[in-house]
Design a protein around this motif. Structure first.
Motif, PDB file in Angstrom:
ATOM      1  N   VAL A  56      -6.217  -0.055  -4.914  1.00 41.88           N
ATOM      2  CA  VAL A  56      -5.303   0.689  -4.049  1.00 41.88           C
ATOM      3  C   VAL A  56      -4.060  -0.111  -3.663  1.00 41.88           C
ATOM      4  CG1 VAL A  56      -6.895   2.384  -3.069  1.00 41.88           C
ATOM      5  CG2 VAL A  56      -6.711   0.112  -2.021  1.00 41.88           C
ATOM      6  N   ASP A  57      -4.079  -1.419  -3.913  1.00 47.55           N
ATOM      7  CA  ASP A  57      -2.846  -2.177  -3.650  1.00 47.55           C
ATOM      8  C   ASP A  57      -2.331  -2.832  -4.938  1.00 47.55           C
ATOM      9  OD1 ASP A  57      -4.786  -4.085  -3.940  1.00 47.55           O
ATOM     10  OD2 ASP A  57      -4.042  -5.375  -2.332  1.00 47.55           O
ATOM     11  N   ILE A  70       1.524  -2.323  -5.370  1.00 53.60           N
ATOM     12  CA  ILE A  70       2.231  -2.307  -4.088  1.00 53.60           C
ATOM     13  C   ILE A  70       3.683  -2.790  -4.276  1.00 53.60           C
ATOM     14  CG2 ILE A  70       1.639  -4.623  -3.207  1.00 53.60           C
ATOM     15  CD1 ILE A  70       0.729  -3.289  -0.645  1.00 53.60           C
ATOM     16  N   TYR A  71       4.611  -2.037  -3.695  1.00 52.24           N
ATOM     17  CA  TYR A  71       6.074  -2.248  -3.771  1.00 52.24           C
ATOM     18  C   TYR A  71       6.646  -1.989  -5.176  1.00 52.24           C
ATOM     19  CZ  TYR A  71       4.967  -5.229   0.316  1.00 52.24           C
ATOM     20  OH  TYR A  71       4.471  -5.725   1.487  1.00 52.24           O
ATOM     21  N   THR A 107      10.938   8.600  -3.813  1.00 52.63           N
ATOM     22  CA  THR A 107      10.007   7.809  -3.020  1.00 52.63           C
ATOM     23  C   THR A 107       9.891   8.360  -1.608  1.00 52.63           C
ATOM     24  OG1 THR A 107       9.340   5.526  -2.545  1.00 52.63           O
ATOM     25  CG2 THR A 107      11.651   6.055  -2.148  1.00 52.63           C
ATOM     26  N   SER A 114       4.723  10.892   1.749  1.00 50.36           N
ATOM     27  CA  SER A 114       4.413   9.812   0.796  1.00 50.36           C
ATOM     28  C   SER A 114       4.316  10.300  -0.647  1.00 50.36           C
ATOM     29  CB  SER A 114       3.121   9.111   1.204  1.00 50.36           C
ATOM     30  OG  SER A 114       2.062  10.027   1.209  1.00 50.36           O
ATOM     31  N   LYS A 165       5.888   2.216  -5.332  1.00 47.18           N
ATOM     32  CA  LYS A 165       7.071   2.764  -4.683  1.00 47.18           C
ATOM     33  C   LYS A 165       7.462   4.074  -5.360  1.00 47.18           C
ATOM     34  CE  LYS A 165      11.439   0.888  -3.158  1.00 47.18           C
ATOM     35  NZ  LYS A 165      11.920  -0.475  -2.881  1.00 47.18           N
ATOM     36  N   VAL A 203       1.455   6.595  -5.554  1.00 49.03           N
ATOM     37  CA  VAL A 203       1.454   5.974  -4.217  1.00 49.03           C
ATOM     38  C   VAL A 203       0.051   5.512  -3.820  1.00 49.03           C
ATOM     39  CG1 VAL A 203       1.186   8.167  -2.943  1.00 49.03           C
ATOM     40  CG2 VAL A 203       2.306   6.232  -1.837  1.00 49.03           C
ATOM     41  N   GLU A 204      -0.980   6.106  -4.423  1.00 46.19           N
ATOM     42  CA  GLU A 204      -2.351   5.720  -4.057  1.00 46.19           C
ATOM     43  C   GLU A 204      -2.741   4.347  -4.602  1.00 46.19           C
ATOM     44  OE1 GLU A 204      -3.228   7.571  -1.788  1.00 46.19           O
ATOM     45  OE2 GLU A 204      -2.014   9.335  -2.276  1.00 46.19           O
TER      46      GLU A 204
END
Lengths: 167, 423
Positions: free
Chosen positions: B185-186, B189-190, B134, B121, B221, B216-217
């Protein structure tokens, strides 16, 4: 792969990370059935036993965040998890699950609308989820054709083999 | 287009790409390690092609369970050595490399403007060099071995604009923790996280790598920084590949971003991510009294020579507290050698720290330096999830090398600036 399934729910919260799904100390195990014995054990040591008969896992936001370890979705699949529904997924987990033939669908509002023990039916092609226990249905984010094709072949390797042989 | 879009357009043979478009990209480099490689090898064998698409573009690095701590790990390593031999791949074995994300750029496998995927990751680290990089899983790596291609959804981008000058003992690690604390943490995201602004322009490659490593944390991506003279200097003598024109790797003035976030580091204090989520971030002054049993300085996030120098600066002439075990792990053989030359190893050993061989170490709780129930570790690594470094009843706090070193001396989480003031 069967594109319609039914099963009982086991529900978890937000940000279920891959260290919790399968701790790093087990990554030296190769047999997926051995991995499965430790799936989600830090949250619920009885999970592998509960999932044995086939369950639908429901998560909140950012399901599968963290490490790229494919052993995490593998452990879930071999425990008996038929599919994972969540508000959102971490992207590597999402791809890994599809690639090993474990269906995952994003569905906004799902974690508030189902409880552990509810019976659901899921139609992957239509993106339709029905909560049979509560008589409610939901429209999930439809999976793109590319992903549906990988799933219906049973995973990326099977999909690739079919495509290479076709050439 | 922004830099990520430019790279993905080129890799997929298109003039332009748009966010959420799915492209079939050519891969320039794929990396697997000892814990993700064996599954990839198994999957590759099932595909039914005999040879990898390009043996110059597949790299194997043994770094997680290194040296093998069990017969099972030894078997995994054996599998990877055999695969590398059969396929004539570059392999960095025990004592020849170190942590994959340090070795890849050090050995010239990371080139600005390229597409790099890795079965780990933290592959997003290479974004520091202006590459699109990625993390992927093992099966996907096997598919890349066979085809040299991967489908990717073009990510929407978040611009992270950073200004100001760091105070002494405040570092890029503190900045990225602060960013993740604000984003969640999100929060990305993507998406793509593009780090830009005067603070980034004057930052070392080590600092940029720390930033991109932890993208990534927050779910990103990729993390990315435009390549410049600092990038060129690092790569000089490391890669024989032709570098692209860096002007072609700048985001256009009219590039589209989902949003822009501003950070000023001038008054930032050291940051700490408290258990058990990377976004549970507090300034060190608000962490309270947290006694520790272990301090870890290393990992793909903070095991570089700059990090070790900083830790040594704090530890010089000090002794780590009797109740604390301190582990120092240089990120690669090259970093190890450099630390030896600079006399840092002497400082660490004199301070009562244990220096271990270049590998991932305790970061993922698979090998050395695991924690018992009830123990607390302050670590320069990247994750503090439940059970990450051993017992599910242990706690992990994430911080910079300076904060971890200062905490090792006092035996509790400590602001490195306060330790200095006392001395």
């Amino acid at each position: 792969m069967n594109m319609k399934i039914k099963g009982k729910v086991i529900k978890f919260g937000n940000n279920i990370d891959t260290d919790v799904i399968l701790p790093g100390k087990y990554l030296i195990l190769v047999d997926p059935y051995e991995l499965a014995k430790h799936a989600l054990e830090s949250l619920d040591p009885a999970f592998p036993e509960k999932a044995k008969k086939g369950v639908i896992l429901v998560g909140g936001k950012n399901f599968g965040c963290g490490s790229s370890r494919e052993q995490a979705p593998l452990a879930l699949k071999y425990t008996g998890v038929k599919c994972v529904l969540a508000e959102s997924f971490a992207r590597i987990f999402f791809r890994n699950a599809i690639n090993i033939g474990l269906p995952v669908i994003e569905c906004k509002g799902i974690s508030d609308a189902v409880e552990t023990g509810d019976e659901l039916s899921v139609d992957f092609e239509a993106g339709k989820i029905e909560n049979i226990s509560r008589g409610k249905s939901f429209q999930a984010n439809k999976l793109p054709p590319l992903i549906l094709e990988i799933l219906s072949d049973g995973g990326l390797i099977e999909n690739l083999r079919r495509r290479i042989n076709k050439k | 287009m922004n830099i990520t879009e430019k790279i993905l357009a080129k890799a997929s043979g298109k003039k332009t790409v748009h966010p959420r478009e799915i492209v079939d990209a050519n891969v320039d480099m794929v990396m697997v390690h000892d814990l993700t490689g064996p599954l990839a090898v198994e999957a590759f064998k099932k595909i039914g092609v005999q040879k990898v698409w390009d043996n110059q573009k597949v790299v194997v690095i043994l770094d997680h369970q290194v040296p093998a701590e069990s017969v099972k790990a030894a078997e995994l390593h054996k599998t990877m050595r055999q695969f590398a031999k059969d396929q004539k791949l570059r392999i960095y074995d025990v004592g020849r490399g170190g942590i994959c994300h340090q070795v890849m750029p050090e050995k010239g496998h990371v080139v600005p403007g390229t597409v790099i995927v890795g079965a780990d990751s933290h592959t997003c680290t290479y974004g520091a060099f202006g590459a699109f990089a990625t993390g992927i899983g093992s099966t996907e790596a096997a598919a890349v071995f066979a085809t040299g291609k991967i489908w990717l959804k073009v990510p929407e981008a978040i611009k992270v604009n950073v200004t100001g000058q760091f105070q002494k003992y405040v570092t890029p690690k503190d900045l990225i923790l602060s960013i993740i604390g604000r984003m969640g943490v999100d929060g990305a995201i993507y998406k793509s996280a593009e780090f830009t602004g005067p603070t980034i322009k004057s930052m070392s490659m080590a600092g940029r790598m720390t930033l991109c490593n932890m993208a990534v944390e927050m779910g990103a991506k990729n993390g990315i920084v435009e390549p410049d003279e600092t990038t060129r200097k690092f790569l000089e003598g490391r890669t024989s590949k032709a570098l692209p024109n860096f002007e072609s790797l700048k985001s256009d003035k009219d590039a589209v971003y989902e949003r822009t976030m501003q950070f000023d580091v001038s008054s930032m204090e050291p940051q700490v991510a408290c258990p058990s989520s990377v976004d549970n971030v507090k300034p060190v002054s608000e962490v309270g009294n947290v006694p520790i049993e272990q301090a870890f300085i290393g990992s793909c996030t903070n095991g570089r020579i700059e990090d070790l120098r900083l830790a040594a600066q704090v530890l010089k002439g000090e002794r780590v507290k009797d109740t604390v075990r301190t582990l120092v792990i240089p990120a690669s053989q090259e970093v190890y050698r450099q630390a030896l030359n600079e006399g840092l190893m002497e400082i660490f050993t004199d301070a009562g720290a244990m220096v271990c061989g270049s590998a991932c170490g305790p970061c993922l709780g698979g090998h050395i330096g695991l924690l018992a129930a009830g123990e607390v570790c302050v670590s320069t690594s990247n994750r503090n999830f439940i059970g990450r470094m051993g017992s599910t009843q242990a706690s992990v706090y994430l911080a910079s090398p300076a904060t971890v070193a200062a905490s090792a001396v006092t035996g509790k989480i400590t602001d490195p600036r306060k330790l200095e003031a006392k001395a």
